[in-house]
Write an enzyme that holds these catalytic residues in place. Structure first.
Site, mmCIF file in Angstrom:
data_model
loop_
_atom_site.group_PDB
_atom_site.id
_atom_site.type_symbol
_atom_site.label_atom_id
_atom_site.label_comp_id
_atom_site.label_asym_id
_atom_site.label_seq_id
_atom_site.Cartn_x
_atom_site.Cartn_y
_atom_site.Cartn_z
ATOM 1 N N CYS A 125 -23.800 -20.399 -5.411
ATOM 2 C CA CYS A 125 -23.977 -21.424 -6.442
ATOM 3 C C CYS A 125 -25.441 -21.848 -6.566
ATOM 4 C CB CYS A 125 -23.080 -22.620 -6.143
ATOM 5 S SG CYS A 125 -21.325 -22.197 -6.252
ATOM 6 N N CYS B 2 -23.193 -23.713 -2.088
ATOM 7 C CA CYS B 2 -23.288 -22.534 -1.232
ATOM 8 C C CYS B 2 -24.418 -21.642 -1.768
ATOM 9 C CB CYS B 2 -21.955 -21.784 -1.232
ATOM 10 S SG CYS B 2 -21.603 -20.903 -2.783
ATOM 11 N N GLU C 44 -19.365 -25.439 -9.267
ATOM 12 C CA GLU C 44 -20.708 -25.309 -9.825
ATOM 13 C C GLU C 44 -20.798 -24.137 -10.802
ATOM 14 O OE1 GLU C 44 -19.795 -25.506 -6.590
ATOM 15 O OE2 GLU C 44 -21.539 -25.941 -5.352
ATOM 16 N N HIS D 72 -16.138 -21.293 -8.078
ATOM 17 C CA HIS D 72 -16.555 -22.579 -7.529
ATOM 18 C C HIS D 72 -16.836 -23.550 -8.669
ATOM 19 C CE1 HIS D 72 -18.066 -20.940 -3.381
ATOM 20 N NE2 HIS D 72 -16.872 -20.470 -3.705
#
Length: 147
Positions: A90, A87, A59, A57
């Site tokens: 993260c 999420c 992040e 991801h």
């Protein structure tokens, strides 16, 4: 560079540029940057499809880059700007890194960390909804092409 009138909007617009790059690469359009002392020290976009890695991801990529920049696992003096609400994975990474501030654009009622309770470090400040219309529109564009 002159004085930035609204740094949160400015840096979120930079994250949106990265989300656009993700969209062009057929990744979920999420961009993230990490700022320290008014300077961008890390930037990333989703790489899940390219790397075949569900943890890639934006992040996660940005947190790793920022920690490498400082040679430290803590980012308590930093702000994470991300176009979509993090999420749980993260948010947990941001918690472990003790990110000082998280600013996000679009909310994620299905998979956002807030659905699962407050997962960030207790001292982490949160600002939501910055450039949310642009971030949401980009996500809708991406997912409408997938359905």
């Amino acid at each position: 560079m002159g004085i930035i009138q609204d740094p949160d909007a400015f840096f979120m617009q930079e994250a949106l540029k990265l989300a656009t790059k993700a969209l062009e690469e057929d990744e979920v359009p999420v961009g993230a940057i990490i700022v320290s002392g008014g300077q961008i020290i890390a930037k990333a976009h989703n790489l899940v499809e390219r790397l075949h890695d569900p943890t890639a991801h934006a992040e996660m990529q940005a947190i790793t880059a920022a920690c490498n920049h400082f040679q430290s696992k803590y980012l308590n003096e930093c702000t994470l700007y991300v176009t979509l609400e993090p999420c749980p994975m993260c948010a947990a990474a941001a918690q472990w890194a003790q990110v000082g501030r998280v600013v996000f654009g679009a909310s994620d009622p299905k998979m956002g960390y807030r659905r699962f309770g407050h997962m960030l470090h207790p001292r982490t400040e949160v600002l939501e909804g910055v450039e949310s219309e642009r971030a949401t529109a980009m996500l809708k564009q991406f997912f409408s092409g997938k359905r």
